[in-house]
Design an enzyme around this catalytic site. Structure first.
Site, PDB file in Angstrom:
ATOM      1  N   ARG A  94       0.815  -1.209   0.000  1.00 58.38           N
ATOM      2  CA  ARG A  94       0.000   0.000   0.000  1.00 58.38           C
ATOM      3  C   ARG A  94       0.848   1.258   0.000  1.00 58.38           C
ATOM      4  O   ARG A  94       0.299   2.359  -0.044  1.00 58.38           O
ATOM      5  CB  ARG A  94      -0.852  -0.003   1.264  1.00 58.38           C
ATOM      6  CG  ARG A  94      -2.330  -0.179   1.039  1.00 58.38           C
ATOM      7  CD  ARG A  94      -2.966   0.212   2.335  1.00 58.38           C
ATOM      8  NE  ARG A  94      -4.385   0.145   2.403  1.00 58.38           N
ATOM      9  CZ  ARG A  94      -5.114  -0.950   2.473  1.00 58.38           C
ATOM     10  NH1 ARG A  94      -4.546  -2.127   2.389  1.00 58.38           N
ATOM     11  NH2 ARG A  94      -6.410  -0.854   2.628  1.00 58.38           N
ATOM     12  N   ARG A 133     -22.016  -2.237   3.831  1.00 57.53           N
ATOM     13  CA  ARG A 133     -21.213  -3.450   4.073  1.00 57.53           C
ATOM     14  C   ARG A 133     -21.272  -3.930   5.526  1.00 57.53           C
ATOM     15  O   ARG A 133     -21.091  -3.180   6.467  1.00 57.53           O
ATOM     16  CB  ARG A 133     -19.755  -3.191   3.693  1.00 57.53           C
ATOM     17  CG  ARG A 133     -18.833  -4.358   4.056  1.00 57.53           C
ATOM     18  CD  ARG A 133     -17.532  -4.308   3.320  1.00 57.53           C
ATOM     19  NE  ARG A 133     -16.657  -3.236   3.751  1.00 57.53           N
ATOM     20  CZ  ARG A 133     -15.483  -2.976   3.173  1.00 57.53           C
ATOM     21  NH1 ARG A 133     -15.064  -3.698   2.152  1.00 57.53           N
ATOM     22  NH2 ARG A 133     -14.747  -1.985   3.601  1.00 57.53           N
ATOM     23  N   ARG A 166     -17.535  -3.034  10.298  1.00 63.25           N
ATOM     24  CA  ARG A 166     -16.145  -2.706  10.581  1.00 63.25           C
ATOM     25  C   ARG A 166     -16.120  -1.320  11.213  1.00 63.25           C
ATOM     26  O   ARG A 166     -16.796  -0.413  10.736  1.00 63.25           O
ATOM     27  CB  ARG A 166     -15.341  -2.673   9.269  1.00 63.25           C
ATOM     28  CG  ARG A 166     -14.812  -4.029   8.867  1.00 63.25           C
ATOM     29  CD  ARG A 166     -14.221  -4.023   7.491  1.00 63.25           C
ATOM     30  NE  ARG A 166     -13.262  -2.944   7.226  1.00 63.25           N
ATOM     31  CZ  ARG A 166     -12.515  -2.885   6.121  1.00 63.25           C
ATOM     32  NH1 ARG A 166     -12.609  -3.829   5.206  1.00 63.25           N
ATOM     33  NH2 ARG A 166     -11.690  -1.891   5.926  1.00 63.25           N
ATOM     34  N   ARG A 177      -9.516   7.171   4.786  1.00 60.64           N
ATOM     35  CA  ARG A 177      -8.937   6.032   4.059  1.00 60.64           C
ATOM     36  C   ARG A 177      -8.746   6.372   2.588  1.00 60.64           C
ATOM     37  O   ARG A 177      -7.733   6.019   1.989  1.00 60.64           O
ATOM     38  CB  ARG A 177      -9.846   4.803   4.194  1.00 60.64           C
ATOM     39  CG  ARG A 177      -9.743   4.135   5.556  1.00 60.64           C
ATOM     40  CD  ARG A 177     -10.944   3.262   5.869  1.00 60.64           C
ATOM     41  NE  ARG A 177     -11.140   2.177   4.933  1.00 60.64           N
ATOM     42  CZ  ARG A 177     -12.276   1.509   4.792  1.00 60.64           C
ATOM     43  NH1 ARG A 177     -13.327   1.822   5.542  1.00 60.64           N
ATOM     44  NH2 ARG A 177     -12.364   0.528   3.933  1.00 60.64           N
TER      45      ARG A 177
HETATM   46  P1  ATP Z   1     -11.663  -2.670   1.385  1.00 61.76           P
HETATM   47  O1  ATP Z   1     -11.621  -3.737   2.408  1.00 61.76           O
HETATM   48  O2  ATP Z   1     -12.955  -1.989   1.261  1.00 61.76           O
HETATM   49  O3  ATP Z   1     -11.128  -3.141   0.057  1.00 61.76           O
HETATM   50  P2  ATP Z   1      -9.557  -1.119   2.512  1.00 61.76           P
HETATM   51  O4  ATP Z   1      -8.523  -1.363   1.479  1.00 61.76           O
HETATM   52  O5  ATP Z   1      -9.630   0.263   3.040  1.00 61.76           O
HETATM   53  O6  ATP Z   1     -10.853  -1.433   1.853  1.00 61.76           O
HETATM   54  P3  ATP Z   1      -8.561  -3.264   4.193  1.00 61.76           P
HETATM   55  O7  ATP Z   1      -7.661  -3.654   3.070  1.00 61.76           O
HETATM   56  O8  ATP Z   1      -9.422  -4.261   4.782  1.00 61.76           O
HETATM   57  O9  ATP Z   1      -9.496  -2.068   3.770  1.00 61.76           O
HETATM   58  O10 ATP Z   1      -7.629  -2.598   5.302  1.00 61.76           O
HETATM   59  C1  ATP Z   1      -8.186  -2.053   6.473  1.00 61.76           C
HETATM   60  C2  ATP Z   1      -7.145  -1.234   7.198  1.00 61.76           C
HETATM   61  O11 ATP Z   1      -6.024  -2.063   7.543  1.00 61.76           O
HETATM   62  C3  ATP Z   1      -6.532  -0.095   6.387  1.00 61.76           C
HETATM   63  O12 ATP Z   1      -7.327   1.077   6.434  1.00 61.76           O
HETATM   64  C4  ATP Z   1      -5.189   0.079   7.099  1.00 61.76           C
HETATM   65  O13 ATP Z   1      -5.332   0.772   8.315  1.00 61.76           O
HETATM   66  C5  ATP Z   1      -4.801  -1.348   7.437  1.00 61.76           C
HETATM   67  N1  ATP Z   1      -3.963  -1.954   6.389  1.00 61.76           N
HETATM   68  C6  ATP Z   1      -4.293  -3.005   5.594  1.00 61.76           C
HETATM   69  N2  ATP Z   1      -3.292  -3.300   4.745  1.00 61.76           N
HETATM   70  C7  ATP Z   1      -2.299  -2.418   5.007  1.00 61.76           C
HETATM   71  C8  ATP Z   1      -1.007  -2.181   4.451  1.00 61.76           C
HETATM   72  N3  ATP Z   1      -0.530  -2.918   3.443  1.00 61.76           N
HETATM   73  N4  ATP Z   1      -0.263  -1.184   4.979  1.00 61.76           N
HETATM   74  C9  ATP Z   1      -0.719  -0.429   5.981  1.00 61.76           C
HETATM   75  N5  ATP Z   1      -1.925  -0.581   6.538  1.00 61.76           N
HETATM   76  C10 ATP Z   1      -2.718  -1.556   6.063  1.00 61.76           C
HETATM   77 MG    MG Z   2     -10.816  -5.585   1.677  1.00 61.06          MG
END
Ligand code: ATP
Ligand code: MG
Length: 222
Positions: A94, A133, A166, A177
């Site tokens: 990310r 969701r 969530r 986000r």
């Molecule tokens: P969605 O689940 O809707 O696709 P999203 O990408 O915002 O959306 P998640 O991928 O479930 O949600 O991640 C939730 C949270 O976990 C993020 O907002 C962040 O705080 C943390 N997170 C997840 N992956 C990473 C990462 N690679 N680096 C840093 N923080 C992360």
């Molecule tokens: Mg997800």
């Protein structure tokens, strides 16, 4: 760009709420690909109150990113169990720093990334998805109260356990986000574009996008 080897290492990218989890669920049903979601792994650690989970929790609840070191540790540990298998990561990397660490790690094993899927979904539809969701916290299964409701309102189809929101799926946290996504994650698309492994998929619904993704994956696997 067709490959002859039988394994594939891939990523699925897209803004929060783009439907990465929905797509990976379908992909895993159709292909021999192990899908790993950093968000699901982090939420599992929070539920189990592991040291890592306790440290990550506050960042997630306010919609910020968890520090790179923590997430990298978590993902590389999982990847070490998947040598020689096909996998797809959802939610990692990310940041550019995470992407470079992943590249270096895979290069060391002579197993570079093959494919990066990007879900390009209009911003106008994703906030409503986040509001609609509900999830089953233990498995990460998601439901959408409009498109994909559970059989019994409020309960998981598979286990019968209660669903939950969530804590970061609310309007205000979502905005945060999304800001982080544009600032830190979206720039990764050009990083992978330059490597020649990026594929873009445009659409407003997961049902529109899935057939396009399946067709792309079929050119690599089978
Ligand atoms: P969605 O689940 O809707 O696709 P999203 O990408 O915002 O959306 P998640 O991928 O479930 O949600 O991640 C939730 C949270 O976990 C993020 O907002 C962040 O705080 C943390 N997170 C997840 N992956 C990473 C990462 N690679 N680096 C840093 N923080 C992360
Ligand atoms: Mg997800």
């Amino acid at each position: 760009h067709r490959r002859t080897s039988t394994t594939m290492r891939s990523l699925i990218m897209g803004s929060p709420g783009a439907g990465k989890g929905t797509q990976t669920k379908r992909i895993a049903q159709r292909f021999d690909i192990i899908t790993l979601s950093s968000g699901d792994l982090l939420r599992k650690n929070i539920m189990e109150e592991s040291a890592l989970g306790l440290e990550a929790r506050a960042y997630i609840e306010e919609g910020g990113l968890v520090p790179d070191e923590l997430v990298v540790e978590l993902i590389l540990k999982e990847l070490s169990t998947l040598k020689g298998k096909s996998w797809m990561l959802d939610g990692f990397p990310r940041t550019l720093s995470q992407a470079k660490i992943l590249d270096a790690h895979l290069k060391e094993e002579s197993q570079p990334l093959d494919l990066v899927l990007n879900l390009d979904v209009p911003e106008g539809v994703i906030l409503q998805r986040i509001i609609d969701r509900w999830i089953h916290p233990a498995s990460g299964r998601t439901y959408n109260m409009s498109y994909n409701p559970p059989k019994r309102v409020g309960f998981d189809d598979v286990t019968g356990e209660p669903l939950a929101k969530r804590p970061d799926d609310n309007v205000e946290t979502f905005k945060h986000r999304l800001d982080k996504y544009y600032e830190l994650t979206r720039p990764l698309l050009s990083y992978y574009q330059v490597q020649g492994i990026l594929r873009n998929f445009q659409g407003s619904t997961s049902d529109q996008l899935y057939p396009l993704i399946q067709a792309e994956l079929e050119t690599y696997l089978n």
